[in-house]
Motif scaffolding. Structure first.
Motif, PDB file in Angstrom:
ATOM      1  N   ALA A 194      37.236  37.533  56.583  1.00 18.44           N
ATOM      2  CA  ALA A 194      36.073  38.330  56.959  1.00 18.44           C
ATOM      3  C   ALA A 194      35.249  38.729  55.742  1.00 18.44           C
ATOM      4  N   SER A 195      35.907  38.869  54.586  1.00 19.93           N
ATOM      5  CA  SER A 195      35.206  39.335  53.390  1.00 19.93           C
ATOM      6  C   SER A 195      34.326  38.223  52.802  1.00 19.93           C
ATOM      7  N   PRO A 196      33.131  38.578  52.314  1.00 18.86           N
ATOM      8  CA  PRO A 196      32.275  37.589  51.663  1.00 18.86           C
ATOM      9  C   PRO A 196      32.611  37.420  50.180  1.00 18.86           C
ATOM     10  N   TYR A 197      33.545  38.224  49.643  1.00 21.29           N
ATOM     11  CA  TYR A 197      33.820  38.223  48.204  1.00 21.29           C
ATOM     12  C   TYR A 197      34.942  37.259  47.829  1.00 21.29           C
ATOM     13  N   TRP A 198      34.755  36.600  46.669  1.00 21.17           N
ATOM     14  CA  TRP A 198      35.715  35.622  46.166  1.00 21.17           C
ATOM     15  C   TRP A 198      35.987  35.905  44.697  1.00 21.17           C
ATOM     16  N   LEU A 199      37.265  35.801  44.294  1.00 14.21           N
ATOM     17  CA  LEU A 199      37.671  36.120  42.932  1.00 14.21           C
ATOM     18  C   LEU A 199      38.612  35.044  42.392  1.00 14.21           C
ATOM     19  N   THR A 200      38.598  34.859  41.073  1.00 13.88           N
ATOM     20  CA  THR A 200      39.612  34.024  40.460  1.00 13.88           C
ATOM     21  C   THR A 200      40.903  34.836  40.374  1.00 13.88           C
ATOM     22  N   PHE A 201      42.005  34.159  40.102  1.00 14.33           N
ATOM     23  CA  PHE A 201      43.301  34.836  39.963  1.00 14.33           C
ATOM     24  C   PHE A 201      43.220  35.886  38.863  1.00 14.33           C
ATOM     25  N   LYS A 202      42.579  35.534  37.745  1.00 14.90           N
ATOM     26  CA  LYS A 202      42.462  36.434  36.601  1.00 14.90           C
ATOM     27  C   LYS A 202      41.593  37.648  36.935  1.00 14.90           C
TER      28      LYS A 202
ATOM     29  N   GLY B  76      42.898  45.130  39.067  1.00  9.76           N
ATOM     30  CA  GLY B  76      44.059  45.885  39.529  1.00  9.76           C
ATOM     31  C   GLY B  76      44.685  45.337  40.791  1.00  9.76           C
ATOM     32  N   GLY B  77      44.252  44.140  41.213  1.00 12.00           N
ATOM     33  CA  GLY B  77      44.788  43.536  42.428  1.00 12.00           C
ATOM     34  C   GLY B  77      45.768  42.417  42.122  1.00 12.00           C
ATOM     35  N   ASN B  78      46.239  41.785  43.167  1.00 11.80           N
ATOM     36  CA  ASN B  78      47.185  40.689  43.000  1.00 11.80           C
ATOM     37  C   ASN B  78      47.062  39.734  44.182  1.00 11.80           C
TER      38      ASN B  78
ATOM     39  N   PRO C 276      24.626  16.175  31.671  1.00 10.46           N
ATOM     40  CA  PRO C 276      25.113  16.981  32.799  1.00 10.46           C
ATOM     41  C   PRO C 276      26.635  17.028  32.842  1.00 10.46           C
ATOM     42  N   PHE C 277      27.166  18.165  33.259  1.00  9.09           N
ATOM     43  CA  PHE C 277      28.610  18.261  33.431  1.00  9.09           C
ATOM     44  C   PHE C 277      28.925  19.079  34.675  1.00  9.09           C
ATOM     45  N   LEU C 278      30.100  18.844  35.213  1.00  8.34           N
ATOM     46  CA  LEU C 278      30.544  19.499  36.439  1.00  8.34           C
ATOM     47  C   LEU C 278      31.982  19.947  36.242  1.00  8.34           C
ATOM     48  N   LYS C 279      32.238  21.224  36.449  1.00  6.06           N
ATOM     49  CA  LYS C 279      33.589  21.760  36.339  1.00  6.06           C
ATOM     50  C   LYS C 279      34.008  22.348  37.681  1.00  6.06           C
ATOM     51  N   ARG C 280      35.296  22.372  37.907  1.00  9.07           N
ATOM     52  CA  ARG C 280      35.792  23.018  39.119  1.00  9.07           C
ATOM     53  C   ARG C 280      36.801  24.100  38.750  1.00  9.07           C
ATOM     54  N   TYR C 281      36.845  25.127  39.577  1.00 13.29           N
ATOM     55  CA  TYR C 281      37.838  26.171  39.377  1.00 13.29           C
ATOM     56  C   TYR C 281      38.208  26.733  40.744  1.00 13.29           C
ATOM     57  N   THR C 282      39.246  27.526  40.784  1.00 18.82           N
ATOM     58  CA  THR C 282      39.810  28.013  42.050  1.00 18.82           C
ATOM     59  C   THR C 282      39.528  29.495  42.233  1.00 18.82           C
ATOM     60  N   VAL C 283      39.117  29.855  43.435  1.00 20.47           N
ATOM     61  CA  VAL C 283      38.879  31.257  43.770  1.00 20.47           C
ATOM     62  C   VAL C 283      39.653  31.616  45.034  1.00 20.47           C
ATOM     63  N   PHE C 284      39.853  32.914  45.204  1.00 19.43           N
ATOM     64  CA  PHE C 284      40.562  33.441  46.372  1.00 19.43           C
ATOM     65  C   PHE C 284      39.667  34.461  47.061  1.00 19.43           C
TER      66      PHE C 284
ATOM     67  N   ALA D  22      38.746  37.887  48.977  1.00 25.22           N
ATOM     68  CA  ALA D  22      39.249  39.255  48.803  1.00 25.22           C
ATOM     69  C   ALA D  22      40.314  39.590  49.849  1.00 25.22           C
ATOM     70  N   ASP D  23      40.260  38.933  51.011  1.00 25.74           N
ATOM     71  CA  ASP D  23      41.283  39.160  52.036  1.00 25.74           C
ATOM     72  C   ASP D  23      42.657  38.650  51.601  1.00 25.74           C
ATOM     73  N   GLN D  24      42.698  37.797  50.571  1.00 26.35           N
ATOM     74  CA  GLN D  24      43.957  37.256  50.066  1.00 26.35           C
ATOM     75  C   GLN D  24      44.526  38.088  48.915  1.00 26.35           C
ATOM     76  N   VAL D  25      43.798  39.146  48.550  1.00 24.63           N
ATOM     77  CA  VAL D  25      44.174  39.935  47.373  1.00 24.63           C
ATOM     78  C   VAL D  25      44.620  41.333  47.789  1.00 24.63           C
ATOM     79  N   GLU D  26      45.768  41.733  47.294  1.00 23.46           N
ATOM     80  CA  GLU D  26      46.296  43.079  47.542  1.00 23.46           C
ATOM     81  C   GLU D  26      45.899  44.013  46.406  1.00 23.46           C
ATOM     82  N   GLY D  27      45.802  45.307  46.721  1.00 26.41           N
ATOM     83  CA  GLY D  27      45.609  46.313  45.695  1.00 26.41           C
ATOM     84  C   GLY D  27      44.192  46.523  45.224  1.00 26.41           C
ATOM     85  N   LEU D  28      43.202  46.067  45.992  1.00 23.41           N
ATOM     86  CA  LEU D  28      41.814  46.259  45.577  1.00 23.41           C
ATOM     87  C   LEU D  28      41.241  47.586  46.060  1.00 23.41           C
ATOM     88  N   ASP D  29      42.005  48.296  46.870  1.00 22.26           N
ATOM     89  CA  ASP D  29      41.632  49.654  47.296  1.00 22.26           C
ATOM     90  C   ASP D  29      40.218  49.752  47.867  1.00 22.26           C
TER      91      ASP D  29
END
Length: 290
Positions: free
Chosen positions: A66-74, A80-82, A112-120, A122-129
């Motif tokens: 449901a959340s529109p927010y996406w974060l990397t693991f770092k 403060g989440g996990n 030109p260059f193209l990189k990929r990275y992984t995001v999660f 916010a519904d997959q992250v605990e501790g975001l209060d």
């Protein structure tokens, strides 16, 4: 060669993901939200664009986020989440150009260059209060015009003719034809259709000069329908209307599937053209000068 192979792998991975949804009868840009329509956002609130919007919408639909927010693991850790154990991340891409200068001639060229990275999500992250609450649902009265949207669409520099039973953009005479508001099942359907035709309008040779609109090829016509669908979804997610399935576009699915199977860059190009059109139209729609 390794960099080129990496780009092809990224094109392949993203295209295969979207192909799988289309083949299953689901468009990742139709109803890609649980609450109100929204563009996927980075952890700092900056909106994703182009192909990343489609990738993240597709992932949200499959996993019920449901959340529109996406974060990397770092980023999750820094806030403060996990990330919950076993969570599957979603691939997004970053495209840019590296400008290099020839040491002998001082000539510059862009690589030109193209990189990929992984995001999660916010519904997959605990501790975001509660840092990233889900958007509130948007409820549209199907019998009532939306005053704010009416003002926004009126700012688009386009001739809109009302009447008849079909919606289309007339390329040669450069006007948009729309049935009466009352002919639509809901206000959302009306504004989504108007946005769709406005994306076609934006591709006119005097504006964005989009080749798929100007071409007489049936395949290019179908590609421009894809651009218009994506563009309308991008606009709807920004200004607040839902884009539902349109029966008259079912016939284009096979054209889109063929294009994506034959050209792994096709969906990237369509998303780029759609983003360009959305940017062009939104610049007028959200103008506060008047």
């Amino acid at each position: 060669m390794a960099k080129e192979t990496n780009r092809i792998d990224i094109y392949q991975a993203v295209t295969d993901d979207i192909l799988a949804m289309l083949e299953a009868g689901t468009k990742p840009w139709v109803k890609p939200w649980s609450g109100g329509p929204t563009i996927p956002l980075r952890h700092n609130g900056v909106a994703y664009r182009g192909i990343n919007v489609l990738s993240l919408w597709a992932s949200a639909m499959r996993q019920g986020f449901a959340s529109p927010y996406w974060l990397t693991f770092k980023q999750a850790l820094e806030l403060g989440g996990n990330v919950r154990k076993g969570s599957k991340g979603t691939t997004v891409v970053y495209a840019n150009k590296l400008v290099v200068k020839d040491s002998e001639t001082d000539d510059e060229r862009a690589i030109p260059f193209l990189k990929r990275y992984t995001v999660f999500n916010a519904d997959q992250v605990e501790g975001l209060d509660g840092k990233y609450p889900a958007p509130a649902p948007i409820i549209t009265n199907p019998e009532t015009r939306d005053v704010e949207l009416e003002v926004m669409f009126s700012r688009i520099d386009a001739t809109v003719r009302i009447g008849g039973s079909q919606a289309y953009y007339h390329t040669r005479d450069d006007y948009i034809q729309m049935p009466a508001f009352e002919a639509f099942h809901s206000a959302d359907d009306y504004y989504a259709t108007l946005a769709h035709e406005a994306v076609h309008h934006a591709g006119h040779e005097s504006r964005l000069n989009r080749k798929t609109l100007i071409s007489t090829s049936r395949a290019d016509y179908a590609r421009d329908e894809l651009v218009a669908e994506l563009g309308a979804s991008f606009i709807g997610a920004i200004v607040g209307f839902k884009v539902d399935e349109r029966e008259d576009h079912a016939a284009y699915i096979e054209h889109w599937l063929t294009a994506l199977r034959n050209d792994k860059r096709a969906i990237f190009e369509a998303a780029r053209e759609a983003q360009n059109a959305a940017d062009y139209l939104l610049a007028m729609m959200t103008d506060q000068a008047d």
